[in-house]
Design a protein around this motif. Structure first.
Motif, PDB file in Angstrom:
ATOM      1  N   ASP A 174     -10.836  50.555  -8.756  1.00 44.92           N
ATOM      2  CA  ASP A 174     -11.100  51.420  -9.548  1.00 44.92           C
ATOM      3  C   ASP A 174     -13.049  51.577  -9.770  1.00 44.92           C
ATOM      4  O   ASP A 174     -13.663  52.049 -10.147  1.00 44.92           O
ATOM      5  CB  ASP A 174     -11.707  50.732 -11.110  1.00 44.92           C
ATOM      6  CG  ASP A 174     -10.268  50.819 -11.799  1.00 44.92           C
ATOM      7  OD1 ASP A 174      -9.120  50.758 -11.914  1.00 44.92           O
ATOM      8  OD2 ASP A 174     -10.248  49.587 -12.934  1.00 44.92           O
ATOM      9  N   ASN A 175     -12.685  50.942  -8.396  1.00 49.24           N
ATOM     10  CA  ASN A 175     -14.537  51.340  -6.957  1.00 49.24           C
ATOM     11  C   ASN A 175     -15.626  50.813  -7.884  1.00 49.24           C
ATOM     12  O   ASN A 175     -16.855  51.350  -7.806  1.00 49.24           O
ATOM     13  CB  ASN A 175     -14.811  53.453  -6.768  1.00 49.24           C
ATOM     14  CG  ASN A 175     -13.597  54.052  -6.846  1.00 49.24           C
ATOM     15  OD1 ASN A 175     -13.257  53.492  -4.840  1.00 49.24           O
ATOM     16  ND2 ASN A 175     -13.572  54.737  -6.839  1.00 49.24           N
ATOM     17  N   PHE A 233     -17.587  42.292  -2.746  1.00 48.34           N
ATOM     18  CA  PHE A 233     -20.019  43.171  -2.990  1.00 48.34           C
ATOM     19  C   PHE A 233     -19.416  44.671  -4.401  1.00 48.34           C
ATOM     20  O   PHE A 233     -18.707  44.727  -4.353  1.00 48.34           O
ATOM     21  CB  PHE A 233     -19.945  44.217  -1.978  1.00 48.34           C
ATOM     22  CG  PHE A 233     -20.318  43.089  -1.152  1.00 48.34           C
ATOM     23  CD1 PHE A 233     -21.755  43.105  -0.743  1.00 48.34           C
ATOM     24  CD2 PHE A 233     -19.568  42.950   0.107  1.00 48.34           C
ATOM     25  CE1 PHE A 233     -22.783  42.028   0.267  1.00 48.34           C
ATOM     26  CE2 PHE A 233     -19.910  41.794   0.615  1.00 48.34           C
ATOM     27  CZ  PHE A 233     -21.299  41.744   1.515  1.00 48.34           C
ATOM     28  N   VAL A 234     -20.152  44.092  -5.091  1.00 47.90           N
ATOM     29  CA  VAL A 234     -20.774  45.308  -6.975  1.00 47.90           C
ATOM     30  C   VAL A 234     -20.364  46.961  -5.784  1.00 47.90           C
ATOM     31  O   VAL A 234     -21.481  46.601  -4.759  1.00 47.90           O
ATOM     32  CB  VAL A 234     -21.689  44.755  -7.234  1.00 47.90           C
ATOM     33  CG1 VAL A 234     -21.774  45.492  -8.402  1.00 47.90           C
ATOM     34  CG2 VAL A 234     -21.589  43.775  -7.355  1.00 47.90           C
ATOM     35  N   ALA A 235     -20.292  47.619  -5.833  1.00 49.01           N
ATOM     36  CA  ALA A 235     -19.722  48.897  -5.515  1.00 49.01           C
ATOM     37  C   ALA A 235     -20.938  49.662  -5.630  1.00 49.01           C
ATOM     38  O   ALA A 235     -21.452  49.367  -6.591  1.00 49.01           O
ATOM     39  CB  ALA A 235     -19.438  50.021  -5.832  1.00 49.01           C
ATOM     40  N   GLN A 270     -22.013  58.142  -2.059  1.00 47.18           N
ATOM     41  CA  GLN A 270     -22.662  58.819  -2.785  1.00 47.18           C
ATOM     42  C   GLN A 270     -22.619  60.188  -2.913  1.00 47.18           C
ATOM     43  O   GLN A 270     -23.320  60.582  -3.868  1.00 47.18           O
ATOM     44  CB  GLN A 270     -24.098  59.452  -1.080  1.00 47.18           C
ATOM     45  CG  GLN A 270     -25.122  57.854  -1.014  1.00 47.18           C
ATOM     46  CD  GLN A 270     -25.846  58.346  -0.084  1.00 47.18           C
ATOM     47  OE1 GLN A 270     -26.071  60.028   0.100  1.00 47.18           O
ATOM     48  NE2 GLN A 270     -26.887  57.580   1.250  1.00 47.18           N
ATOM     49  N   TYR A 271     -21.658  60.362  -2.680  1.00 45.46           N
ATOM     50  CA  TYR A 271     -21.254  62.597  -3.348  1.00 45.46           C
ATOM     51  C   TYR A 271     -19.809  61.968  -4.528  1.00 45.46           C
ATOM     52  O   TYR A 271     -19.315  62.433  -4.286  1.00 45.46           O
ATOM     53  CB  TYR A 271     -20.737  63.103  -2.014  1.00 45.46           C
ATOM     54  CG  TYR A 271     -21.907  63.074  -1.720  1.00 45.46           C
ATOM     55  CD1 TYR A 271     -23.321  64.269  -2.091  1.00 45.46           C
ATOM     56  CD2 TYR A 271     -22.483  63.180  -0.713  1.00 45.46           C
ATOM     57  CE1 TYR A 271     -24.729  64.298  -1.940  1.00 45.46           C
ATOM     58  CE2 TYR A 271     -23.805  63.057   0.050  1.00 45.46           C
ATOM     59  CZ  TYR A 271     -24.520  63.587  -0.464  1.00 45.46           C
ATOM     60  OH  TYR A 271     -26.091  63.890  -0.033  1.00 45.46           O
ATOM     61  N   ARG A 272     -19.153  60.128  -4.646  1.00 42.57           N
ATOM     62  CA  ARG A 272     -17.762  59.941  -5.028  1.00 42.57           C
ATOM     63  C   ARG A 272     -17.962  61.303  -5.886  1.00 42.57           C
ATOM     64  O   ARG A 272     -16.621  61.630  -6.647  1.00 42.57           O
ATOM     65  CB  ARG A 272     -18.590  58.211  -5.841  1.00 42.57           C
ATOM     66  CG  ARG A 272     -16.632  57.934  -6.121  1.00 42.57           C
ATOM     67  CD  ARG A 272     -17.737  56.769  -6.469  1.00 42.57           C
ATOM     68  NE  ARG A 272     -16.420  56.751  -8.051  1.00 42.57           N
ATOM     69  CZ  ARG A 272     -17.280  55.507  -8.264  1.00 42.57           C
ATOM     70  NH1 ARG A 272     -17.674  54.260  -7.792  1.00 42.57           N
ATOM     71  NH2 ARG A 272     -16.618  55.707 -10.110  1.00 42.57           N
ATOM     72  N   MET A 328     -23.045  54.203 -12.527  1.00 44.07           N
ATOM     73  CA  MET A 328     -22.759  55.236 -13.287  1.00 44.07           C
ATOM     74  C   MET A 328     -20.188  54.247 -12.632  1.00 44.07           C
ATOM     75  O   MET A 328     -20.302  54.423 -11.326  1.00 44.07           O
ATOM     76  CB  MET A 328     -22.826  56.182 -12.677  1.00 44.07           C
ATOM     77  CG  MET A 328     -24.752  56.697 -13.269  1.00 44.07           C
ATOM     78  SD  MET A 328     -25.001  57.011 -14.429  1.00 44.07           S
ATOM     79  CE  MET A 328     -25.893  57.517 -14.607  1.00 44.07           C
ATOM     80  N   ILE A 329     -20.030  54.050 -13.201  1.00 43.77           N
ATOM     81  CA  ILE A 329     -18.460  54.101 -12.819  1.00 43.77           C
ATOM     82  C   ILE A 329     -17.947  54.468 -12.992  1.00 43.77           C
ATOM     83  O   ILE A 329     -16.841  54.815 -12.350  1.00 43.77           O
ATOM     84  CB  ILE A 329     -18.638  51.963 -14.076  1.00 43.77           C
ATOM     85  CG1 ILE A 329     -18.094  53.112 -15.321  1.00 43.77           C
ATOM     86  CG2 ILE A 329     -19.765  51.609 -13.668  1.00 43.77           C
ATOM     87  CD1 ILE A 329     -17.965  51.471 -15.894  1.00 43.77           C
ATOM     88  N   ARG A 330     -18.177  55.554 -13.904  1.00 41.95           N
ATOM     89  CA  ARG A 330     -17.544  56.652 -14.163  1.00 41.95           C
ATOM     90  C   ARG A 330     -17.187  57.992 -14.730  1.00 41.95           C
ATOM     91  O   ARG A 330     -19.167  57.529 -15.099  1.00 41.95           O
ATOM     92  CB  ARG A 330     -15.893  56.353 -14.634  1.00 41.95           C
ATOM     93  CG  ARG A 330     -15.332  56.121 -16.294  1.00 41.95           C
ATOM     94  CD  ARG A 330     -14.310  55.891 -16.856  1.00 41.95           C
ATOM     95  NE  ARG A 330     -15.074  56.117 -18.887  1.00 41.95           N
ATOM     96  CZ  ARG A 330     -14.134  57.043 -19.647  1.00 41.95           C
ATOM     97  NH1 ARG A 330     -13.729  57.670 -18.724  1.00 41.95           N
ATOM     98  NH2 ARG A 330     -15.152  56.953 -20.443  1.00 41.95           N
ATOM     99  N   ALA A 331     -16.868  59.179 -14.550  1.00 43.70           N
ATOM    100  CA  ALA A 331     -17.136  60.440 -15.568  1.00 43.70           C
ATOM    101  C   ALA A 331     -16.336  61.237 -15.634  1.00 43.70           C
ATOM    102  O   ALA A 331     -15.189  60.718 -15.056  1.00 43.70           O
ATOM    103  CB  ALA A 331     -18.393  61.355 -14.288  1.00 43.70           C
TER     104      ALA A 331
END
Length: 260
Positions: A79-80, A91-93, A101-103, A198-201
């Motif tokens: 889930d990134n 590690f925490v993303a 950066q551009y996910r 920010m974890i999802r969009a």
């Protein structure tokens, strides 16, 4: 006659796992562990870029097998939300990392997929949220929001005109000066300075014609085709924390998406 006695069963003390109210009884154990790790992330126990405890330590903490923890961590990595690094740990993303950066930005130049984008801040102001912004961001009409307008450049040419809205109460201290000082990614600033990850969009995309003001900023003729991308970004707990409307000039770029 006295009513029959109702048998009383001893109450078993709740451990940390049983207290995970968000996890229903039928949820697989690894999903319950995933929920507990998510609660730790949401509470700021492990911040963006920091390492989380080892699988062995988490297994001991939650009273489950190491394999159960590994499966939960695997899903969070898929889930990134977490990033595994061979020989270093998990590690925490963070959006401050190059590969992250551009996910959420899927604009890719025709000839060079590794090209980076420069930023030009046009405006940053505080205002009262109009009703349509308040509705999308779960705010009340009139609540303070921060509006940011900026251009993204590729090889010196403007390719994206972004209008961004953030909840004012969550980002006190975010000013034009602070944005101009920051040299890293925008989401990286929100992580480090304000603890918002920010974890999802969600995105809505449509084709539009450039109007006079946007055409001038993107250096195209009025009426030129643009890609309109409206993005609503969420942090932990599915809380909306950013609304963004971007106009993309795709004359030398394309919108890329990976479908599984």
């Amino acid at each position: 006659m006295s009513p029959p006695a109702v048998p009383v069963h001893p109450v078993t003390p709740l451990n940390e796992l049983a207290r995970a109210e968000a996890a229903p009884a039928f949820s697989p154990l690894y999903r319950q562990i995933k929920g507990l790790i998510l609660k730790g992330l949401q509470a700021g126990e492990w911040k963006a870029g920091e390492t989380i405890p080892s699988e062995m330590d988490l297994a001991a903490r939650f009273g489950v097998s190491q394999g159960t923890v590994r499966k939960a961590v695997d899903e969070l990595a898929a889930d990134n939300l977490l990033v595994r690094r061979q020989g270093k740990g998990t590690f925490v993303a963070t959006h401050a990392e190059q590969q992250q950066q551009y996910r959420f930005l899927r604009l890719t130049p025709d000839g060079d997929a590794s090209a980076t984008l420069g930023r030009q801040l046009l405006d940053c102001r505080r205002q009262r949220a109009p009703a349509w912004i308040a509705r999308l961001m779960h705010l009340r009409a009139g609540d303070p929001v921060i509006e940011i307008r900026r251009l993204l450049h590729s090889a010196g040419h403007p390719v994206v005109l972004d209008d961004i809205w953030l909840p004012g109460a969550m980002f006190k201290g975010l000013t034009t000066e602070r944005l101009l000082e920051h040299r890293g990614p925008f989401y990286g600033l929100l992580e480090t300075e304000f603890g918002v990850h920010m974890i999802r969009a969600q995105e809505k995309i449509r084709a539009v014609a450039a109007e006079e003001d946007s055409a001038a900023l993107l250096q195209v003729t009025p009426g030129s085709p643009l890609l309109s991308v409206e993005r609503l970004a969420f942090t932990y707990g599915d809380k909306p924390v950013e609304l963004r409307r971007g106009l993309y000039n795709t004359s030398h770029h394309f919108y890329r998406n990976d479908l599984n």
